[in-house]
Design an enzyme around this catalytic site. Structure first.
Site, PDB file in Angstrom:
ATOM      1  N   ASP A 147       0.871  -1.169   0.000  1.00  0.00           N
ATOM      2  CA  ASP A 147       0.000   0.000   0.000  1.00  0.00           C
ATOM      3  C   ASP A 147       0.915   1.228   0.000  1.00  0.00           C
ATOM      4  O   ASP A 147       1.398   1.650  -1.045  1.00  0.00           O
ATOM      5  CB  ASP A 147      -0.879  -0.117   1.247  1.00  0.00           C
ATOM      6  N   LYS A 198      -0.638  -1.088  -4.787  1.00  0.00           N
ATOM      7  CA  LYS A 198      -1.532   0.050  -5.071  1.00  0.00           C
ATOM      8  C   LYS A 198      -0.654   1.242  -5.413  1.00  0.00           C
ATOM      9  O   LYS A 198      -0.242   1.980  -4.506  1.00  0.00           O
ATOM     10  CB  LYS A 198      -2.372   0.380  -3.828  1.00  0.00           C
ATOM     11  N   ARG A 248     -10.198 -14.252   4.156  1.00  0.00           N
ATOM     12  CA  ARG A 248      -8.869 -14.701   3.711  1.00  0.00           C
ATOM     13  C   ARG A 248      -8.947 -15.963   2.866  1.00  0.00           C
ATOM     14  O   ARG A 248      -8.085 -16.214   2.038  1.00  0.00           O
ATOM     15  CB  ARG A 248      -7.983 -15.030   4.923  1.00  0.00           C
TER      16      ARG A 248
HETATM   17  P1  XMP Z   1       1.905  -0.434   3.834  1.00  0.00           P
HETATM   18  O1  XMP Z   1       1.061   0.825   3.790  1.00  0.00           O
HETATM   19  O2  XMP Z   1       2.971  -0.312   4.868  1.00  0.00           O
HETATM   20  O3  XMP Z   1       0.903  -1.541   4.353  1.00  0.00           O
HETATM   21  O4  XMP Z   1       2.423  -0.796   2.458  1.00  0.00           O
HETATM   22  C1  XMP Z   1       0.735  -2.773   3.741  1.00  0.00           C
HETATM   23  C2  XMP Z   1      -0.253  -3.542   4.550  1.00  0.00           C
HETATM   24  O5  XMP Z   1      -1.516  -2.853   4.577  1.00  0.00           O
HETATM   25  C3  XMP Z   1      -2.577  -3.771   4.537  1.00  0.00           C
HETATM   26  N1  XMP Z   1      -3.427  -3.462   3.371  1.00  0.00           N
HETATM   27  C4  XMP Z   1      -4.476  -4.155   2.960  1.00  0.00           C
HETATM   28  N2  XMP Z   1      -5.039  -5.277   3.425  1.00  0.00           N
HETATM   29  N3  XMP Z   1      -6.669  -5.190   1.716  1.00  0.00           N
HETATM   30  C5  XMP Z   1      -6.137  -5.798   2.804  1.00  0.00           C
HETATM   31  O6  XMP Z   1      -6.656  -6.832   3.203  1.00  0.00           O
HETATM   32  C6  XMP Z   1      -6.171  -4.061   1.189  1.00  0.00           C
HETATM   33  O7  XMP Z   1      -6.692  -3.550   0.196  1.00  0.00           O
HETATM   34  C7  XMP Z   1      -5.021  -3.507   1.851  1.00  0.00           C
HETATM   35  N4  XMP Z   1      -4.270  -2.417   1.603  1.00  0.00           N
HETATM   36  C8  XMP Z   1      -3.305  -2.412   2.556  1.00  0.00           C
HETATM   37  C9  XMP Z   1      -1.946  -5.130   4.437  1.00  0.00           C
HETATM   38  O8  XMP Z   1      -1.871  -5.698   5.720  1.00  0.00           O
HETATM   39  C10 XMP Z   1      -0.560  -4.880   3.917  1.00  0.00           C
HETATM   40  O9  XMP Z   1       0.372  -5.868   4.303  1.00  0.00           O
END
Ligand code: XMP
Ligand code: MG
Length: 200
Positions: A107, A135, A169
């Site tokens: 993310d 993303k 999940r």
């Molecule tokens: P960052 O922002 O550090 O976080 O890249 C990554 C983590 O954020 C969670 N995440 C999601 N989990 N659907 C999910 O189930 C999503 O669309 C989503 N976007 C972010 C996830 O835990 C990932 O490892």
């Protein structure tokens, strides 16, 4: 057509199980080429990456080892801050190893930036990153990601290891949930347009 589990909660299937497996096979071919003659250590980030690691490891036609790490990222709401706590550390010693971090989704990238530099400090030969989903519109870090399954729009996705409140999940596909699951208003169904056979 296979029935979708939890169908009433699913707004849209982004990637089917078949598409995911095909993409993971392509990524496995790349990884085999890049790690020829070496034995990568796949590090799955719990819990979301469980499905990706298990499918990738079985697809790879080269010897691999697997280990698991659980981290928690402090943040406000859904934003991760990059300040990370290790919940479960690795069992493996990384000295001289070729580490491949395997993630479900990137993310902001802040968690991975921290994780990569943490693992690099443990004396490995190399540390690379593989993720099924990313993303791009949310990225806040330029952490290099070597293997990317799919770039996805900025929507919350679940399934294939990804959860909402620990649910979904187990879904085989990567899907977007209907707003009612999050307690939101349902969007009206789009009007159906009749299309004549043979058109379009
Ligand atoms: P960052 O922002 O550090 O976080 O890249 C990554 C983590 O954020 C969670 N995440 C999601 N989990 N659907 C999910 O189930 C999503 O669309 C989503 N976007 C972010 C996830 O835990 C990932 O490892
Ligand atoms: Mg994750």
């Amino acid at each position: 057509m296979r029935a979708i589990d939890c169908q009433d909660d699913v707004r849209e299937v982004l990637y089917t199980e078949e598409q995911i497996h095909a993409r993971i096979a392509e990524m496995a071919r790349e990884i085999e080429r890049d790690y020829e003659g070496r034995e990568p250590l796949l590090i799955g980030v719990l819990k979301g990456a469980v499905m990706v690691v298990s499918d990738l490891a079985r697809e790879l036609r080269c010897p691999v080892k697997m280990d698991w790490m659980a981290v928690s990222s402090y943040g406000s709401g859904t934003e991760s801050s990059g300040v990370v706590r290790i919940i479960k550390d690795l069992d493996a010693d990384l000295t001289g190893r070729d580490v491949l971090i395997v993630e479900d989704i990137i993310d902001s990238g802040l968690t991975l930036t921290w994780l990569k530099s943490n693992l690099e400090s443990r004396g490995p030969n190399s540390v690379e990153i593989c993720t099924l989903l990313r993303k791009p519109s949310r990225l806040k870090s330029d952490v290099p990601v070597k293997y990317i399954g799919y770039d996805v729009p900025n929507e919350f996705v679940v399934g294939y290891g990804l959860d909402f409140d620990e649910r979904y999940r187990h879904l085989r596909d990567v899907v977007v949930l209907k707003p009612h699951v999050y307690g939101g208003e349902e969007e009206p169904e789009p009007a159906r347009v009749e299309v004549e056979e043979g058109a379009g």
